[in-house]
Scaffold this motif. Structure first.
Motif, PDB file in Angstrom:
ATOM      1  N   GLU A   1     -11.060   1.841   3.095  1.00 59.93           N
ATOM      2  CA  GLU A   1     -10.522   0.485   3.933  1.00 59.93           C
ATOM      3  C   GLU A   1      -9.485  -0.264   4.811  1.00 59.93           C
ATOM      4  OE1 GLU A   1     -13.774  -0.093   5.882  1.00 59.93           O
ATOM      5  OE2 GLU A   1     -14.441   1.739   5.329  1.00 59.93           O
ATOM      6  N   LYS A   2      -8.555   0.289   3.960  1.00 56.32           N
ATOM      7  CA  LYS A   2      -6.840  -0.953   4.339  1.00 56.32           C
ATOM      8  C   LYS A   2      -6.348   0.290   5.815  1.00 56.32           C
ATOM      9  CE  LYS A   2      -6.602  -3.589   0.594  1.00 56.32           C
ATOM     10  NZ  LYS A   2      -6.454  -4.957   1.858  1.00 56.32           N
ATOM     11  N   ALA A   3      -5.800  -0.548   6.839  1.00 57.80           N
ATOM     12  CA  ALA A   3      -5.267  -0.726   7.903  1.00 57.80           C
ATOM     13  C   ALA A   3      -4.180   0.721   7.599  1.00 57.80           C
ATOM     14  CB  ALA A   3      -5.129  -1.385   8.193  1.00 57.80           C
ATOM     15  N   TYR A   4      -3.854   0.657   6.298  1.00 57.63           N
ATOM     16  CA  TYR A   4      -2.415   0.892   5.867  1.00 57.63           C
ATOM     17  C   TYR A   4      -2.629   2.642   6.052  1.00 57.63           C
ATOM     18  CZ  TYR A   4       1.263   4.249   3.678  1.00 57.63           C
ATOM     19  OH  TYR A   4       2.558   5.179   2.961  1.00 57.63           O
ATOM     20  N   PHE A   5      -4.021   2.976   5.480  1.00 60.82           N
ATOM     21  CA  PHE A   5      -4.350   4.475   5.316  1.00 60.82           C
ATOM     22  C   PHE A   5      -5.553   5.010   6.231  1.00 60.82           C
ATOM     23  CE2 PHE A   5      -4.272   3.100   0.430  1.00 60.82           C
ATOM     24  CZ  PHE A   5      -3.396   4.209  -0.029  1.00 60.82           C
ATOM     25  N   LYS A   6      -5.615   4.018   7.347  1.00 58.17           N
ATOM     26  CA  LYS A   6      -6.694   4.063   9.093  1.00 58.17           C
ATOM     27  C   LYS A   6      -5.667   4.553   9.699  1.00 58.17           C
ATOM     28  CE  LYS A   6     -10.855   1.727   7.728  1.00 58.17           C
ATOM     29  NZ  LYS A   6     -11.426   0.543   8.412  1.00 58.17           N
TER      30      LYS A   6
ATOM     31  N   SER B   1      -3.969  10.520   4.700  1.00 57.21           N
ATOM     32  CA  SER B   1      -5.421  10.560   5.197  1.00 57.21           C
ATOM     33  C   SER B   1      -5.940  11.289   5.016  1.00 57.21           C
ATOM     34  CB  SER B   1      -5.490   9.620   6.549  1.00 57.21           C
ATOM     35  OG  SER B   1      -4.460  10.822   7.079  1.00 57.21           O
ATOM     36  N   GLU B   2      -5.491  13.313   5.080  1.00 54.11           N
ATOM     37  CA  GLU B   2      -5.978  14.267   5.348  1.00 54.11           C
ATOM     38  C   GLU B   2      -6.249  14.528   3.955  1.00 54.11           C
ATOM     39  OE1 GLU B   2      -4.963  18.753   5.689  1.00 54.11           O
ATOM     40  OE2 GLU B   2      -3.870  17.108   6.602  1.00 54.11           O
ATOM     41  N   GLU B   3      -5.961  14.299   2.809  1.00 53.47           N
ATOM     42  CA  GLU B   3      -6.058  14.252   1.839  1.00 53.47           C
ATOM     43  C   GLU B   3      -7.575  13.114   0.688  1.00 53.47           C
ATOM     44  OE1 GLU B   3      -4.111  14.494  -3.096  1.00 53.47           O
ATOM     45  OE2 GLU B   3      -2.813  14.095  -1.590  1.00 53.47           O
ATOM     46  N   LEU B   4      -7.389  12.377   1.339  1.00 57.05           N
ATOM     47  CA  LEU B   4      -8.050  11.456   0.938  1.00 57.05           C
ATOM     48  C   LEU B   4      -9.492  11.590   1.656  1.00 57.05           C
ATOM     49  CD1 LEU B   4      -6.854   7.888   1.606  1.00 57.05           C
ATOM     50  CD2 LEU B   4      -7.267   8.493  -0.391  1.00 57.05           C
TER      51      LEU B   4
ATOM     52  N   MET C   1       1.019  -1.117   0.300  1.00 62.42           N
ATOM     53  CA  MET C   1      -0.003  -0.361   0.078  1.00 62.42           C
ATOM     54  C   MET C   1       0.809   1.355   0.347  1.00 62.42           C
ATOM     55  SD  MET C   1      -3.185  -0.725   0.026  1.00 62.42           S
ATOM     56  CE  MET C   1      -2.026  -2.069  -1.536  1.00 62.42           C
ATOM     57  N   GLU C   2       1.878   1.141   0.265  1.00 59.71           N
ATOM     58  CA  GLU C   2       3.074   2.239   0.026  1.00 59.71           C
ATOM     59  C   GLU C   2       3.472   2.886  -0.663  1.00 59.71           C
ATOM     60  OE1 GLU C   2       7.243   3.934   2.059  1.00 59.71           O
ATOM     61  OE2 GLU C   2       6.586   1.543   2.511  1.00 59.71           O
ATOM     62  N   GLN C   3       3.248   1.588  -2.009  1.00 57.98           N
ATOM     63  CA  GLN C   3       3.895   2.026  -3.171  1.00 57.98           C
ATOM     64  C   GLN C   3       2.654   2.620  -3.604  1.00 57.98           C
ATOM     65  OE1 GLN C   3       6.211  -0.198  -5.511  1.00 57.98           O
ATOM     66  NE2 GLN C   3       7.498  -1.398  -3.655  1.00 57.98           N
ATOM     67  N   PHE C   4       1.443   2.219  -3.876  1.00 58.11           N
ATOM     68  CA  PHE C   4       0.235   1.732  -4.371  1.00 58.11           C
ATOM     69  C   PHE C   4       0.296   3.457  -3.743  1.00 58.11           C
ATOM     70  CE2 PHE C   4      -4.681   2.879  -3.540  1.00 58.11           C
ATOM     71  CZ  PHE C   4      -4.671   2.768  -5.324  1.00 58.11           C
ATOM     72  N   GLY C   5      -0.128   4.363  -2.257  1.00 66.22           N
ATOM     73  CA  GLY C   5      -0.013   5.601  -2.706  1.00 66.22           C
ATOM     74  C   GLY C   5       0.825   6.441  -3.510  1.00 66.22           C
TER      75      GLY C   5
ATOM     76  N   LYS D   1     -16.655   4.876  -5.327  1.00 63.98           N
ATOM     77  CA  LYS D   1     -16.311   3.321  -5.430  1.00 63.98           C
ATOM     78  C   LYS D   1     -14.682   2.984  -4.724  1.00 63.98           C
ATOM     79  CE  LYS D   1     -19.497   0.071  -7.394  1.00 63.98           C
ATOM     80  NZ  LYS D   1     -19.519  -0.389  -8.348  1.00 63.98           N
ATOM     81  N   ALA D   2     -14.179   3.569  -5.553  1.00 68.01           N
ATOM     82  CA  ALA D   2     -12.629   3.321  -5.230  1.00 68.01           C
ATOM     83  C   ALA D   2     -12.207   3.494  -3.585  1.00 68.01           C
ATOM     84  CB  ALA D   2     -11.875   3.047  -6.672  1.00 68.01           C
ATOM     85  N   LEU D   3     -12.904   4.977  -3.923  1.00 64.82           N
ATOM     86  CA  LEU D   3     -11.913   5.823  -2.586  1.00 64.82           C
ATOM     87  C   LEU D   3     -12.672   4.820  -1.230  1.00 64.82           C
ATOM     88  CD1 LEU D   3     -10.897   9.297  -3.675  1.00 64.82           C
ATOM     89  CD2 LEU D   3      -9.802   6.858  -3.545  1.00 64.82           C
ATOM     90  N   ARG D   4     -14.318   4.762  -1.282  1.00 60.58           N
ATOM     91  CA  ARG D   4     -14.657   5.035  -0.011  1.00 60.58           C
ATOM     92  C   ARG D   4     -14.830   3.351  -0.089  1.00 60.58           C
ATOM     93  NH1 ARG D   4     -16.030   4.752   4.075  1.00 60.58           N
ATOM     94  NH2 ARG D   4     -17.914   6.177   5.429  1.00 60.58           N
TER      95      ARG D   4
END
Length: 925
Positions: free
Chosen positions: A884-889, A896-899, A848-852, A876-879
């Motif tokens: 829902e991934k722990a990395y982004f929570k 997280s703020e931009e999301l 997820m780090e590389q995805f972000g 749909k992809a974001l919500r």
């Protein structure tokens, strides 16, 4: 108007009011409306009685048609329910056939309703409805009888009839109707219903109640219709009563039916032959059923022969034995290899090969396991090695220019097939016109000096000496008038002894086989020379094979036959038909290994006559005299026949398979294409690489109707190949993108589905270099279905790259996806990018780090896309996935703020669907 008139008094005769015009339109009207309160002051049950027994037929029909609704109306009160059932029982005695037929049509529905809603269903159903069904089986009206028969079958299928009712009420009526003194029409119908009912009854019920009567009906000499129905359903009876009763009681009747004077009955027997065979022991199957089937396959009626040939492959498949084939079917129908620790005894046949090949083969593994994780198949159970290709080509070139007089002995695959057909059907007119069994295999011997001159052995001087000796032999044969057979045998044996030092040469081996066959023919012409024949057979064994542990194939097959069969073969078959030379001719030009070439088309798994008839199905004459679709039936059953014979006997089917693969009818080739992956499992990796891969390559260049067969099982076939052979197909996958009709989008859809599976068979480098370009091309397809399945393919490729640690290749692929889709001028491309991002997150294709870092910024940029359909996918992809991934929570996540800001913006979007998906709780989706 209809309802008002129906409930008025004094209007029983409604014909004057035109109610016949309603007909089927009454289905749209509430039929139970006559139960409503009216001017007659009758109770609902009273009105039911009034109209159920009205003098007007149409009224009674309406009541019969609405019985189910009537029962629903009165199901709450037990007394009213019993009254309605008694009314139904009285209505069943109506004199009008249409009323009785209407009532019987409702019986299955009523029975189902009672079964679901009434606790005392069995008692009520058995007391009121079963007697009606049974009585209507003997109704004088044909329509009523047919309706009751259909209702009885439905009740049995649903399991609503109890065993007691079947044994005490239904079966006695069927037995009564099938009495010899019964009416013909009733008898024929009763036989048909009995044969259908038998599949739904227990073994004990059938064996004790119906089997004796069925045996009597099979011998009904007066009504052929009865015998025909029995023949058509013979297999069902055999399957139910089991092996013991089948062999003891049913087999004699089956023999009689197979020899019936009417071709329709014999045809029905041929169609059910496989089912009957499955219910017998292997001994009965081989000794009794096989000769019986041969009689059907040579029947005088074309329709019987056609049905027999269609059932031939299925009948042969009943000889299959998992313990010998090493294969078994799983519960879901997949064919798997059974691990074994030792080789089959059939592997000793490979000792016919030369010593260096045998030594090479002994180094192969003897264990058998299912395919490994990398998809590589295990070694096959036999030690078949491919000969040197150059030597084989030279051998083919030498024998392709034989004189026409001798070419029958070394015929091509087509003429070999024709010779086999003539042997199997005793139709000598199909043989090669240059071939004469009388002159060719009897003294004087033919001139074979030309063949010896074409031998280019290293020791040419020895070959020249052999040629001179053979010329002396030919000159001396006419002079030996006293004992011609003995003189001929002695001279041929002398030539064989001279060729013995050069037995390692393939060409010399071929000549030894020719002379061995001639020696055998000469011995047959000399009946008094029995001891010499045995010695000569031993010398043949010594000269044909360098190994003393194995004996020739023809001797093995003869030793397996009974003495009676052996004598019959000696009397009826010409020597040319039993010669291995004729059977090997087809392998000389297209063989892949000396082992396959040296083997005649004989085996001991099934009766040889059955195999000969099956091989003759590719004869063009069969299409003219039996069935134009006979080649297709042969192709359809070939995997089953191959499974039965086992991979050690593949040489018997190899030429037939190649003939079918080159058939002019695309339907035949299509049938083979759909089953080639199953045949590959049966044959193992060695034979697959040698014999199936060339056929598979030909199918890849065939019509789309044929190519779709190999495409649907491309993964199943490729996983059975070795890695080096499998890698060759990477260059050919691109060819599937080209179709005869560009509108055939399902072809490309199937390609994408197969590529998703194929990814695991190749390295990440191959996937990136070859499959990546195909996937990107499919993502730009004109058809939406193809594009969406291709997006999943892209995700699988990305997952493959990152799972193998190829982060640099994965990053390159991401950049390519961003350029191609995220920045696509068409909104469907940008929508695809959002879908791919969501799938990458859900499948955990990458950290997820590389995805972000590489994908999330581009995804967020699409949140302000002018097209609402793109923003919907982004929401749909974001919500549903990203947030829902722990990395982004995590509190310290940089994204997280931009999301949250992006999602809040989408929640206030001007489009309703965007707002919905941006605000939807993922846990409730």
């Amino acid at each position: 108007v209809f309802l008002d008139l129906l409930i008025e008094d004094g209007h029983d005769d409604l014909d004057d009011f035109g109610f016949d015009d309603y007909g089927s339109e009454c289905d749209g009207i509430r039929i139970t409306a006559f139960l409503d309160a009216g001017q007659d002051n009758l109770t609902p049950l009273g009105r039911l009685e009034k109209y159920a027994f009205s003098e007007n037929v149409f009224n009674r029909q309406i009541v019969a048609r609405g019985l189910l609704d009537v029962l629903r109306e009165f199901s709450d009160n037990e007394n009213d329910f019993i009254s309605v059932m008694e009314t139904v029982a009285r209505m069943s005695e109506d004199g009008e056939p249409t009323v009785r037929a209407e009532l019987m049509e409702q019986v299955p529905n009523i029975a189902m309703f009672l079964h679901e809603s009434r606790p005392n269903f069995p008692a009520a159903f058995s007391r009121y409805l079963v007697p009606i069904v049974v009585r209507y089986l003997t109704d004088p009206n044909n329509q009523v009888r047919k309706t009751s028969q259909a209702a009885l079958l439905v009740l049995l299928e649903q399991g609503l009839l109890s065993k007691a009712d079947m044994e005490t009420k239904v079966c006695p009526v069927l037995l009564e109707l099938t009495e010899p003194s019964s009416d013909d029409d009733y008898k024929i119908e009763a036989v048909a219903i009995m044969c259908k009912v038998v599949t739904m009854l227990s073994k004990d019920t059938v064996e004790h109640l119906l089997l004796p009567r069925f045996c009597d009906l099979c011998s009904d000499a007066r009504l052929f219709q009865v015998r025909k129905v029995c023949a058509a359903n013979f297999g069902e009876f055999c399957s139910i009563v089991g092996q013991e009763a089948t062999e003891k009681l049913l087999m004699p009747k089956f023999f009689d039916l197979c020899s019936d004077s009417l071709w329709g009955i014999r045809k029905a027997c041929a169609e059910c032959f496989m089912t009957v065979s499955n219910s017998t022991s292997p001994e009965v199957r081989r000794a009794k059923l096989s000769p019986l089937f041969i009689s059907l396959i040579s029947d005088q009626s074309r329709w019987v022969r056609q049905a027999a040939f269609q059932s031939l492959g299925r009948f042969i498949s009943t000889f299959a034995n998992p313990s010998s084939t090493g294969l078994h079917f799983t519960e879901d129908g997949a064919l798997l290899e059974v691990p074994r620790r030792t080789l089959d005894s059939d592997c000793s046949l490979n000792s016919l090969n030369c010593s260096d090949l045998r030594a090479c083969n002994t180094e192969r593994s003897v264990f058998h396991t299912p395919p490994n994780q990398d998809g590589r198949a295990t070694p096959s159970p036999e030690h078949v090695a491919s000969g040197d290709s150059e030597d084989m080509n030279n051998f083919d070139d030498k024998h392709s220019s034989l004189p026409s007089g001798n070419h029958s002995g070394f015929s091509s695959r087509a003429s070999d097939s024709s010779t086999n057909n003539s042997k199997n059907t005793k139709e000598t007119e199909h043989c090669d016109e240059n071939f004469n069994s009388f002159y060719y295999w009897r003294s004087p011997l033919p001139d074979i000096s030309g063949e010896l001159e074409m031998l280019n052995c290293p020791k040419s001087s020895d070959v020249a000496e052999n040629a001179e000796e053979k010329e002396e032999l030919q000159n001396s044969i006419p002079s030996s008038t006293s004992t011609p057979g003995k003189a001929t045998s002695d001279q041929i044996q002398k030539v064989l002894d001279c060729l013995q030092p050069h037995i390692d040469d393939p060409d010399v081996q071929a000549q030894v086989q020719v002379l061995s066959a001639a020696l055998k023919a000469a011995q047959l012409d000399s009946p008094t020379d029995v001891p010499k024949t045995q010695e000569d057979q031993q010398s043949e064994s010594d000269s044909d094979s360098p190994s003393t542990e194995s004996k020739p194939m023809e001797l093995q097959s003869e030793s397996d036959e009974s003495p009676s069969e052996e004598e019959q073969t000696m009397e009826t078959l010409s020597p040319s038909e039993s010669s291995p030379v004729q059977e090997q001719g087809g392998n000389d030009e297209r063989g892949h290994s000396p082992v396959l070439e040296d083997k005649p088309k004989t085996q001991n798994v099934i009766p040889q006559q059955l195999l000969d008839q099956y091989l003759s199905m590719t004869d063009p004459a069969r299409a003219q005299t039996v069935d134009t679709e006979i080649a297709k039936h042969c192709a359809f059953s070939l995997p089953g026949v191959a499974l039965t014979l086992g991979r050690q006997n593949w040489h018997c089917l190899k030429d037939t398979y190649e003939t079918l693969a080159s058939d002019v009818q695309w339907k035949v080739r299509r049938t083979l294409a759909f089953s080639i992956h199953e045949l590959a499992v049966i044959l193992g990796d060695q034979l697959t690489a040698a014999d199936l891969v060339p056929i598979f390559n030909g199918f890849l260049k065939d019509l789309d109707e044929v190519r779709i067969g190999v495409l649907k099982h491309l993964y199943d076939f490729l996983k059975l190949l070795h890695a080096d052979k499998r890698r060759e197909y990477l260059y050919q996958l691109q060819e599937f993108m080209v179709t005869d009709n560009s509108r055939n989008w399902r072809f490309r859809y199937e390609l994408a589905e197969q590529l998703i599976l194929i990814i695991e068979l190749y390295s990440h480098y191959d996937v990136y270099d070859y499959l990546r370009q195909i996937a990107l091309t499919l993502c730009s397809d004109k058809v939406s279905e193809v594009r969406w399945i291709s997006y999943k393919l892209v995700v699988e490729i990305l997952q493959k790259l990152y799972s193998c640690g190829a982060d640099d290749l994965g990053l390159n692929f991401i950049n390519e996806l961003t350029v191609r889709f995220c920045h696509c001028p068409k909104w469907v491309g940008r929508q695809a990018f959002a879908f791919i991002c969501q799938a990458v997150v859900e499948e955990d294709c990458m950290p997820m780090e590389q995805f972000g870092q590489h994908l999330l910024p581009s995804l967020l940029s699409l949140s302000s896309d002018p097209v609402a359909n793109v923003r919907v996918l982004v929401a749909k992809a974001l919500r549903q996935s990203v947030m829902e991934k722990a990395y982004f929570k995590e509190p310290g996540c940089a994204y997280s703020e931009e999301l949250e800001e992006t999602v809040m913006a989408l929640q206030s979007d001007r489009d309703r669907d965007v707002r919905f998906f941006a605000s939807m709780d993922p846990n409730k989706s």
